[in-house]
Design a protein around this motif. Structure first.
Motif, mmCIF file in Angstrom:
data_model
loop_
_atom_site.group_PDB
_atom_site.id
_atom_site.type_symbol
_atom_site.label_atom_id
_atom_site.label_comp_id
_atom_site.label_asym_id
_atom_site.label_seq_id
_atom_site.Cartn_x
_atom_site.Cartn_y
_atom_site.Cartn_z
ATOM 1 N N ALA A 44 21.281 6.216 135.184
ATOM 2 C CA ALA A 44 20.958 7.526 135.753
ATOM 3 C C ALA A 44 22.109 8.497 135.550
ATOM 4 O O ALA A 44 23.274 8.158 135.728
ATOM 5 N N GLU A 48 19.818 12.196 138.939
ATOM 6 C CA GLU A 48 18.733 11.271 138.615
ATOM 7 C C GLU A 48 18.746 10.081 139.573
ATOM 8 O O GLU A 48 19.796 9.664 140.050
ATOM 9 N N CYS A 68 14.419 6.438 134.763
ATOM 10 C CA CYS A 68 15.372 7.275 135.488
ATOM 11 C C CYS A 68 14.747 8.663 135.518
ATOM 12 O O CYS A 68 14.290 9.164 134.494
ATOM 13 N N GLN A 69 14.704 9.281 136.676
ATOM 14 C CA GLN A 69 14.010 10.564 136.808
ATOM 15 C C GLN A 69 14.912 11.596 137.464
ATOM 16 O O GLN A 69 15.488 11.345 138.509
ATOM 17 N N LYS A 70 14.997 12.764 136.853
ATOM 18 C CA LYS A 70 15.784 13.861 137.396
ATOM 19 C C LYS A 70 15.021 14.542 138.523
ATOM 20 O O LYS A 70 13.819 14.776 138.409
#
Length: 98
Positions: A44, A48, A68-70
């Motif tokens: 990340a 994230e 992995c996400q912002k």
């Protein structure tokens, strides 16, 4: 001696603060709990967290997507008779256990 201890403690805190978050990636995980495409890990970046998107149809899990996400946020919505559940977490490999 106390100065050395405080210096080591400060150094340890800095190292711990820099250790990145590691998440599982899978771009197509099926009902059988098997990743069909994109299995691996991501590290990340800033802002994230680990995320898993689960897609249900008639209350039955159809597939999942792990990345992995912002700016991730927990979210559930329904569209075209499917329920989409976004779940975010912030410890290593947490999106694999959800």
């Amino acid at each position: 001696m106390d100065k050395h201890f405080l210096l080591l403690l400060a150094l340890f805190c800095c190292i711990v603060a820099v250790i990145p978050l590691t998440c599982i990636t899978c771009h197509l995980r099926t009902q059988t709990d098997r990743c069909r495409r994109g299995f691996g890990v991501c590290v990340a970046k800033k802002h994230e967290t680990c995320m898993i998107l689960k897609i249900f149809q008639d209350k039955t899990l159809q597939l999942s997507y792990l990345v992995c996400q912002k700016f991730c946020r927990d979210l559930t919505y329904v569209r075209n008779n499917r329920t989409y559940v976004h779940t975010c977490c912030n410890y290593d490999y947490c999106n694999f256990k959800i």
